[in-house]
Write a protein that holds these residues in place. Sequence first.
Motif, PDB file in Angstrom:
ATOM      1  N   LEU A 141       2.218  42.919  34.965  1.00  0.00           N
ATOM      2  CA  LEU A 141       0.881  42.843  35.552  1.00  0.00           C
ATOM      3  C   LEU A 141      -0.042  43.939  35.051  1.00  0.00           C
ATOM      4  O   LEU A 141      -1.256  43.747  34.998  1.00  0.00           O
ATOM      5  CB  LEU A 141       0.983  42.919  37.081  1.00  0.00           C
ATOM      6  CG  LEU A 141       1.906  41.895  37.758  1.00  0.00           C
ATOM      7  CD1 LEU A 141       1.831  42.053  39.268  1.00  0.00           C
ATOM      8  CD2 LEU A 141       1.554  40.484  37.354  1.00  0.00           C
ATOM      9  N   ILE A 142       0.521  45.095  34.680  1.00  0.00           N
ATOM     10  CA  ILE A 142      -0.315  46.233  34.280  1.00  0.00           C
ATOM     11  C   ILE A 142      -1.121  45.933  33.019  1.00  0.00           C
ATOM     12  O   ILE A 142      -2.354  46.019  33.029  1.00  0.00           O
ATOM     13  CB  ILE A 142       0.541  47.502  34.114  1.00  0.00           C
ATOM     14  CG1 ILE A 142       1.240  47.846  35.430  1.00  0.00           C
ATOM     15  CG2 ILE A 142      -0.318  48.668  33.630  1.00  0.00           C
ATOM     16  CD1 ILE A 142       2.245  48.978  35.315  1.00  0.00           C
ATOM     17  N   PRO A 143      -0.482  45.566  31.886  1.00  0.00           N
ATOM     18  CA  PRO A 143      -1.292  45.244  30.700  1.00  0.00           C
ATOM     19  C   PRO A 143      -2.129  43.988  30.894  1.00  0.00           C
ATOM     20  O   PRO A 143      -3.219  43.871  30.306  1.00  0.00           O
ATOM     21  CB  PRO A 143      -0.240  45.044  29.600  1.00  0.00           C
ATOM     22  CG  PRO A 143       1.020  44.731  30.311  1.00  0.00           C
ATOM     23  CD  PRO A 143       0.962  45.482  31.599  1.00  0.00           C
ATOM     24  N   ALA A 144      -1.649  43.044  31.710  1.00  0.00           N
ATOM     25  CA  ALA A 144      -2.423  41.820  31.945  1.00  0.00           C
ATOM     26  C   ALA A 144      -3.751  42.134  32.625  1.00  0.00           C
ATOM     27  O   ALA A 144      -4.807  41.624  32.233  1.00  0.00           O
ATOM     28  CB  ALA A 144      -1.607  40.838  32.787  1.00  0.00           C
ATOM     29  N   ILE A 145      -3.720  43.002  33.648  1.00  0.00           N
ATOM     30  CA  ILE A 145      -4.945  43.400  34.337  1.00  0.00           C
ATOM     31  C   ILE A 145      -5.845  44.203  33.404  1.00  0.00           C
ATOM     32  O   ILE A 145      -7.063  44.010  33.344  1.00  0.00           O
ATOM     33  CB  ILE A 145      -4.611  44.232  35.591  1.00  0.00           C
ATOM     34  CG1 ILE A 145      -3.861  43.389  36.613  1.00  0.00           C
ATOM     35  CG2 ILE A 145      -5.884  44.792  36.222  1.00  0.00           C
ATOM     36  CD1 ILE A 145      -3.338  44.195  37.784  1.00  0.00           C
ATOM     37  N   LEU A 150      -8.912  40.360  36.369  1.00  0.00           N
ATOM     38  CA  LEU A 150      -8.246  39.722  37.494  1.00  0.00           C
ATOM     39  C   LEU A 150      -8.476  38.213  37.457  1.00  0.00           C
ATOM     40  O   LEU A 150      -9.420  37.733  36.854  1.00  0.00           O
ATOM     41  CB  LEU A 150      -8.765  40.294  38.816  1.00  0.00           C
ATOM     42  CG  LEU A 150      -8.517  41.793  39.065  1.00  0.00           C
ATOM     43  CD1 LEU A 150      -9.224  42.220  40.344  1.00  0.00           C
ATOM     44  CD2 LEU A 150      -7.024  42.082  39.161  1.00  0.00           C
ATOM     45  N   GLY A 151      -7.579  37.474  38.124  1.00  0.00           N
ATOM     46  CA  GLY A 151      -7.753  36.029  38.209  1.00  0.00           C
ATOM     47  C   GLY A 151      -6.617  35.256  37.578  1.00  0.00           C
ATOM     48  O   GLY A 151      -5.506  35.759  37.392  1.00  0.00           O
ATOM     49  N   GLY A 152      -6.912  34.014  37.203  1.00  0.00           N
ATOM     50  CA  GLY A 152      -5.894  33.130  36.666  1.00  0.00           C
ATOM     51  C   GLY A 152      -5.446  33.481  35.269  1.00  0.00           C
ATOM     52  O   GLY A 152      -4.278  33.264  34.913  1.00  0.00           O
ATOM     53  N   VAL A 156      -1.613  33.827  33.888  1.00  0.00           N
ATOM     54  CA  VAL A 156      -1.027  32.988  32.833  1.00  0.00           C
ATOM     55  C   VAL A 156      -0.357  33.853  31.774  1.00  0.00           C
ATOM     56  O   VAL A 156       0.743  33.543  31.304  1.00  0.00           O
ATOM     57  CB  VAL A 156      -2.106  32.085  32.207  1.00  0.00           C
ATOM     58  CG1 VAL A 156      -1.584  31.425  30.926  1.00  0.00           C
ATOM     59  CG2 VAL A 156      -2.548  31.019  33.195  1.00  0.00           C
ATOM     60  N   ILE A 157      -1.004  34.957  31.385  1.00  0.00           N
ATOM     61  CA  ILE A 157      -0.441  35.842  30.367  1.00  0.00           C
ATOM     62  C   ILE A 157       0.868  36.445  30.857  1.00  0.00           C
ATOM     63  O   ILE A 157       1.888  36.444  30.143  1.00  0.00           O
ATOM     64  CB  ILE A 157      -1.436  36.959  30.006  1.00  0.00           C
ATOM     65  CG1 ILE A 157      -2.695  36.369  29.355  1.00  0.00           C
ATOM     66  CG2 ILE A 157      -0.788  37.976  29.072  1.00  0.00           C
ATOM     67  CD1 ILE A 157      -2.460  35.689  28.030  1.00  0.00           C
ATOM     68  N   ALA A 158       0.876  36.966  32.079  1.00  0.00           N
ATOM     69  CA  ALA A 158       2.088  37.571  32.625  1.00  0.00           C
ATOM     70  C   ALA A 158       3.190  36.527  32.773  1.00  0.00           C
ATOM     71  O   ALA A 158       4.367  36.808  32.482  1.00  0.00           O
ATOM     72  CB  ALA A 158       1.786  38.218  33.982  1.00  0.00           C
ATOM     73  N   THR A 159       2.831  35.326  33.203  1.00  0.00           N
ATOM     74  CA  THR A 159       3.812  34.256  33.354  1.00  0.00           C
ATOM     75  C   THR A 159       4.357  33.825  32.003  1.00  0.00           C
ATOM     76  O   THR A 159       5.555  33.529  31.866  1.00  0.00           O
ATOM     77  CB  THR A 159       3.178  33.057  34.076  1.00  0.00           C
ATOM     78  OG1 THR A 159       2.658  33.487  35.334  1.00  0.00           O
ATOM     79  CG2 THR A 159       4.194  31.960  34.308  1.00  0.00           C
ATOM     80  N   ILE A 226       3.999  36.746  42.725  1.00  0.00           N
ATOM     81  CA  ILE A 226       3.731  37.992  42.012  1.00  0.00           C
ATOM     82  C   ILE A 226       2.359  37.941  41.348  1.00  0.00           C
ATOM     83  O   ILE A 226       1.587  38.899  41.404  1.00  0.00           O
ATOM     84  CB  ILE A 226       4.832  38.253  40.963  1.00  0.00           C
ATOM     85  CG1 ILE A 226       6.184  38.430  41.662  1.00  0.00           C
ATOM     86  CG2 ILE A 226       4.513  39.489  40.124  1.00  0.00           C
ATOM     87  CD1 ILE A 226       7.348  38.568  40.715  1.00  0.00           C
ATOM     88  N   ALA A 227       2.034  36.790  40.725  1.00  0.00           N
ATOM     89  CA  ALA A 227       0.745  36.667  40.044  1.00  0.00           C
ATOM     90  C   ALA A 227      -0.415  36.702  41.028  1.00  0.00           C
ATOM     91  O   ALA A 227      -1.538  37.079  40.654  1.00  0.00           O
ATOM     92  CB  ALA A 227       0.714  35.366  39.241  1.00  0.00           C
TER      93      ALA A 227
END
Length: 282
Positions: A141-145, A150-152, A156-159, A226-227
């Motif tokens: 989640l850290i690099p994704a944020i 924030l948001g979908g 999607v990237i983290a998933t 989690i997402a």
Amino acid sequence: MNYFKFPLEDWTNRFVDGWLIPNMGGFFDGISEVLRWFIDVVTNGLSAVPAEILALLLIILAWKVGGKGLALFTFIGCVYLGAVDIWEAAMQTVAIVIVSTVISIMFGIPVGILSALNKTVDKMVRPILDFMQTLPSFVYLIPAILLFGLGGVPAVIATFVFATPPAVRMTNLGIKQVPSDVIEASRAFGSTPWQLLFKVQFPLAMPTVMAGINQTMMLALSMAVIASMIGAPGLGSTVLSGISTVNVGLGLTGGLGIVVLAIMLDRITQNLGDKNIKTKGR
């Protein structure tokens, strides 16, 4: 043990703040726009279909691929999602799962094929997959944020990072499990490498590949809660709201919704894969 401190934290922050975001920000914004469009298309498509019709289509699909038992469970599951007023949240979760699974398959299957056919690629890919599978889910989640906000999209990237390894590994395994005598016979009849791959190896590996796709979808769904911590809409946010407000009923409602979705998607995709395999084997 405090004689030497490795400055990994400082180096990482300098790299991200000093070079990555200033130089690659436009690139990540472009990816974010494409993914946001993809998510909106799938979400709007699911929302545009009346809930009753979509539920009926799911029940018919379940009946065709899994029989009366799966159709009955799908009917009960759809009734539950509508009765507790979480159908819209369920469709938002399904949209993120669909987008994440499609992207994971688009990357995972080709990489799995390459790693099965090339030992060098296999040696390079294995430690990356090990890293992706062993890294705690919250760390994604850290690099994704940081890169996608924030948001979908960051969801999607983290998933994608979390759910892609099964698609790669199972495709690799399926290709490698094709009997050597079948491969030799195909070559003896003059098959080119492309013909050998797409007409012999990949069709025979399809049961294993389908199992990888099924696992990828289940892992994508398991990231729902989690997402939601980074703004992903859907049932995960319902569960998160129940946790944050200590509302046991709300958390149970959303949690059961995720369980219902997981069972329906798992059984339908599993039976759909088995049905396709049996059809090809006739």
